[in-house]
Design an enzyme around this catalytic site. Structure first.
Site, PDB file in Angstrom:
ATOM      1  N   GLY A  95       0.851  -1.189   0.000  1.00 46.67           N
ATOM      2  CA  GLY A  95       0.000   0.000   0.000  1.00 46.67           C
ATOM      3  C   GLY A  95       0.879   1.228   0.000  1.00 46.67           C
ATOM      4  O   GLY A  95       2.050   1.161   0.380  1.00 46.67           O
ATOM      5  N   THR A  96       0.311   2.342  -0.436  1.00 47.40           N
ATOM      6  CA  THR A  96       1.184   3.490  -0.609  1.00 47.40           C
ATOM      7  C   THR A  96       0.875   4.678   0.283  1.00 47.40           C
ATOM      8  O   THR A  96       1.247   4.659   1.441  1.00 47.40           O
ATOM      9  CB  THR A  96       1.245   3.883  -2.094  1.00 47.40           C
ATOM     10  OG1 THR A  96      -0.075   3.855  -2.603  1.00 47.40           O
ATOM     11  CG2 THR A  96       2.095   2.912  -2.856  1.00 47.40           C
ATOM     12  N   THR A  97       0.192   5.704  -0.208  1.00 45.77           N
ATOM     13  CA  THR A  97       0.268   6.988   0.483  1.00 45.77           C
ATOM     14  C   THR A  97      -0.914   7.268   1.420  1.00 45.77           C
ATOM     15  O   THR A  97      -2.068   7.101   1.041  1.00 45.77           O
ATOM     16  CB  THR A  97       0.366   8.113  -0.561  1.00 45.77           C
ATOM     17  OG1 THR A  97       1.358   7.746  -1.493  1.00 45.77           O
ATOM     18  CG2 THR A  97       0.712   9.433   0.078  1.00 45.77           C
ATOM     19  N   LYS A 130      -7.234   1.686   3.014  1.00 51.08           N
ATOM     20  CA  LYS A 130      -6.032   1.753   3.839  1.00 51.08           C
ATOM     21  C   LYS A 130      -6.201   2.624   5.085  1.00 51.08           C
ATOM     22  O   LYS A 130      -5.270   2.781   5.854  1.00 51.08           O
ATOM     23  CB  LYS A 130      -4.855   2.264   2.996  1.00 51.08           C
ATOM     24  CG  LYS A 130      -4.472   1.245   1.928  1.00 51.08           C
ATOM     25  CD  LYS A 130      -3.291   1.683   1.127  1.00 51.08           C
ATOM     26  CE  LYS A 130      -3.721   2.702   0.096  1.00 51.08           C
ATOM     27  NZ  LYS A 130      -2.635   3.021  -0.843  1.00 51.08           N
ATOM     28  N   ALA A 188       3.261   4.619  -7.719  1.00 47.29           N
ATOM     29  CA  ALA A 188       2.595   3.656  -6.840  1.00 47.29           C
ATOM     30  C   ALA A 188       1.371   4.248  -6.142  1.00 47.29           C
ATOM     31  O   ALA A 188       0.647   3.538  -5.460  1.00 47.29           O
ATOM     32  CB  ALA A 188       3.576   3.134  -5.807  1.00 47.29           C
TER      33      ALA A 188
END
Lengths: 239, 278
Positions: free
Chosen positions: B50-52, B83, B225
């Site tokens: 997972g990213t930001t 997320k 991403a």
């Protein structure tokens, strides 16, 4: 060396049951009632810290009378069981029936195997989506379970309170009416036998609900002004 | 869950008085269920990441938002991953890093907080919750070394001081309180840069949400991403606000309105709102 006296099993069990019943009868009473939006718990309890009523899981709550350290032990074990099961599987897989079964087995084993039985009586209640799917299980010191409907009274004056509730209880009533009924029967019949009638105030009560209209966690304690407001009867319409 | 020998009775471990911590209890009863107790893989493995995540405080609370992309190498593993999660009624947690381990860690953290509340009859302080999460991340260090690091962002409403607070973590479980705003994950340098220019200390809740959406847009602009808002599929960032009224996940149509306004603004100014030079 002394030869132990022969005591028949029947007598042993009877003595244990008698002992447990006496212990339970010393405590103040707890009533559990169904109302239109869920299940109501009312306990006469002066302590703010030592609870007789507790949340177990999303839809499940616990009420107990008897020896505090013993039912507190069962309460914690129940929370651990529910949280472990919910973590291992899913939140929906934690049921009141499963918990009642585990308690029944535990109390039953303690009653038969140890010399001192638990002096407790507990209720495990689960609120459903409709009143028909509400479940109330009553468990006694020897591990017997009964599936109750409508109301349950436990503790000191359980019999008198049950009789009074039988007379006045009806299904599908609003929260306020059921709370006032519970407070009335506890005030009238919950005191020591032969003592003058009294009126219980909000600060002498521990009150909680399993409210099916709440999201996720249905358990809510009613305290302070919120409780007093529900305890006060609504004004009669003028004219 | 009940022991096989005792015919359905509660196992002794359940009846032993002790810790109010669920993960400590599980560690003694069924240690293999804890994410940190497993043998880490012997070499680096590829798994969805997972990213930001961004978070912004405002007077009376805090807002957290996360993009919806999970990547595995050059592949988009999932385009609508969530997320940002509620941790309990007054806090939320956003996850960056190995998604599988992170989601498991969040589930455990949620049970941990609720378990404490039920056993003790009182809620943990916000700092207590933040420290507990730090310990759980520390337990994951062996996995982190094999490329399965979890770096969450924790935010909540402090019932004692009446303000929103943000905590960031490193892979070793270091816990750092952030002031005003923060961001974690691969797109975080760009998001943080944007927030620096957009943050004011008198934001309304809706302004804080807009700042988060702008920051995620900038992150997606420069980091492959991080996923930008997917207008054709109507996939928007997950936005949560925590205030005195508790945790609230913003409904999609509400976020959609803000996203549409941000995207419309970018049509005229692709680089987004401009901060005054002096």
């Amino acid at each position: 060396m002394t030869t132990p006296f022969y005591v028949p099993q029947e007598q042993v069990m009877k003595d244990k049951a008698e002992y447990a019943r006496k212990g339970i009868a010393r405590g103040r009473s707890v009533v559990v009632l169904q109302y239109v939006d869920g299940v109501l718990f009312v306990a006469e309890n002066l302590s703010r810290a030592l609870h007789k009523i507790s949340e177990i899981y999303d839809r499940i709550a616990f009420a107990a009378v008897g020896k505090y350290n013993e039912f507190e032990n069962l309460r914690q074990a129940g929370i651990r069981l529910a949280d472990t099961r919910g973590y291992l599987y899913d939140r929906r897989d934690v049921t009141g029936r499963g918990l009642a079964n585990a308690y029944a087995q535990t109390l039953g084993t303690i009653f038969t195997e140890s010399s001192k039985p638990f002096e407790v009586e507990i209720v495990v209640a689960e609120v459903g989506d409709e009143a028909e799917s509400d479940q109330i299980y009553r468990l006694t010191y020897d591990g017997s379970v009964s599936d109750e409907h409508g109301f349950v009274a436990m503790g000191g004056q359980a019999e008198q309170i049950s009789t009074a509730l039988e007379e006045h209880y009806s299904d599908g009533q609003p929260l306020g009416d059921m709370l006032r009924l519970a407070v009335d029967v506890l005030s009238t019949h919950g005191g020591q036998p032969g003592s003058p009638p009294r009126q219980l105030e909000a600060n002498q009560l521990e009150v909680a609900v399993l409210d099916r209209t709440r999201p996720m966690r249905k358990f809510r304690r009613l305290v302070g002004p919120a409780l007093e407001q529900i305890m006060t009867p609504a004004q009669q319409p003028q004219g | 869950m009940t022991s096989a020998d005792g015919a359905g009775r509660l196992p002794a471990a359940f009846m032993t008085p002790g810790t109010p911590s669920f993960s400590d209890f599980l560690g003694s009863y069924a240690p293999d269920l804890l994410p940190g107790r497993r043998t880490p893989p012997s070499e680096q493995i590829e798994a969805p990441h997972g990213t930001t995540i961004v978070a912004v405080t405002f007077p009376g609370g805090v807002v957290m938002a996360g993009d919806r992309r999970a990547t595995m190498g050059n592949v988009i593993a999932q385009r609508d991953i969530e997320k940002v999660y509620p941790a309990d009624e007054y806090s939320c947690v956003g996850i960056a890093g190995a998604a599988g381990v992170a989601v498991e860690l969040v589930r455990l953290f949620q049970v941990e907080l609720e378990h404490y509340e039920k056993i003790e009859g009182t809620v943990l302080s916000l700092d207590g919750k933040a420290n507990r999460l730090a310990m759980m991340i520390r337990g994951n260090l062996a996995m982190a070394i094999q490329g399965l690091a979890v770096v969450p962002l924790f935010a909540g409403y402090d019932l004692e001081t009446g303000e929103g607070r943000i905590f960031s973590y490193d892979v070793t479980g270091g816990r750092y309180e952030e002031h005003a705003f923060h961001s974690v994950g691969s797109g975080s340098p760009f998001a943080r840069g944007a927030l620096k220019k957009l943050f004011r200390d008198d934001l309304q809740e809706v302004d804080a949400v807009t700042a988060c959406v702008q920051a995620l847009y900038d992150a997606a602009d420069d980091d492959s991403a991080t996923g930008g808002p997917d207008l054709s599929r109507r996939i928007y960032p997950v936005v949560a606000a925590v205030t005195a009224a508790g945790f609230r996940r913003m409904p999609d149509d509400e976020v959609g309105g803000i996203v549409d306004a941000v995207v419309a603004g970018r049509m005229a100014h692709p680089n987004g709102p401009q901060a005054p030079l002096r």
